[in-house]
Enzyme design. Sequence first.
Site, mmCIF file in Angstrom:
data_model
loop_
_atom_site.group_PDB
_atom_site.id
_atom_site.type_symbol
_atom_site.label_atom_id
_atom_site.label_comp_id
_atom_site.label_asym_id
_atom_site.label_seq_id
_atom_site.Cartn_x
_atom_site.Cartn_y
_atom_site.Cartn_z
ATOM 1 C CG ASP A 114 -2.078 -0.755 1.214
ATOM 2 O OD1 ASP A 114 -2.337 -1.367 0.062
ATOM 3 O OD2 ASP A 114 -2.592 -1.772 2.630
HETATM 4 N N1 URA Z 1 -0.906 -5.861 3.751
HETATM 5 C C1 URA Z 1 -1.662 -5.125 4.299
HETATM 6 O O1 URA Z 1 -2.748 -4.216 4.673
HETATM 7 N N2 URA Z 1 -1.135 -3.484 3.272
HETATM 8 C C2 URA Z 1 0.331 -3.913 2.343
HETATM 9 O O2 URA Z 1 0.478 -3.154 1.861
HETATM 10 C C3 URA Z 1 0.910 -4.912 2.431
HETATM 11 C C4 URA Z 1 0.154 -5.750 3.288
#
Ligand code: URA
Length: 235
Positions: free
Chosen positions: A104
């Site tokens: 993310d």
């Molecule tokens: N899980 C999440 O919620 N975000 C990420 O970036 C990776 C795994």
Amino acid sequence: MRLDKFLGDCSLGTRKQLKEYIKNGMVTVDGAVANKPEMPVDPEKNEIIFAGENLTRDYKKYRYYILNKPQGVVSATRDNHDKTVLDLIDTGYDKDLAPVGRLDKDTEGLLIITNDGKLSHRLLSPKKHVEKEYEVHTKKHVSDEDLRKLENGLDIGDEELTLPAKAFIENQDGTEILHLIIHEGRFHQVKRMLEAIGNEVTFLKRIRMGQLVLDSALLPGEYRELTNDELNLLK
Ligand code: URA
């Protein structure tokens, strides 16, 4: 590949400009002036020189980088609004590079960048169950009961429960940090798993993928080539 494709991959200009350069004798292949844009070349075997610069000295067909992704950057090859992880990589041969999976925008940590589509596919295939380990800071305390729930599988709003995971608490200088090891890659998975137990992620960092561990010498935004040993761990 064609000579003009190789020169294009080196970001030397538009197709039209490259044609001009070749016509003007600015490109040599193994010491001889090249005169056809469509000339077949193998950059791993031929020596290609443009305006005196050796373009093939460090050429490798497949390139593998480990990036410590910083927050605020998206895991995409291009984006109209945000800086992408590829904007952080400057290698001279950037064409066809892509991140292996996504973190993310507000997640930090280990991201592999490569043009080896097969390796990428293998690492992301749900069937291969490649482990991903995250350091998770949470809004509230994570109890032993929470750890058990995270490990056993949770309803995060998908058809299937999450697969069994590993979860434990590490004490880093008095701060409790949750380590969560999953081998799926569902959208926002870690955040949704914490939501499912009534908690909230305040900081998320990936520290391992398979046997490849994030190099602690890499500051957020820094990257380097994978060593052969690291690559073998992934393969
Ligand atoms: N899980 C999440 O919620 N975000 C990420 O970036 C990776 C795994």
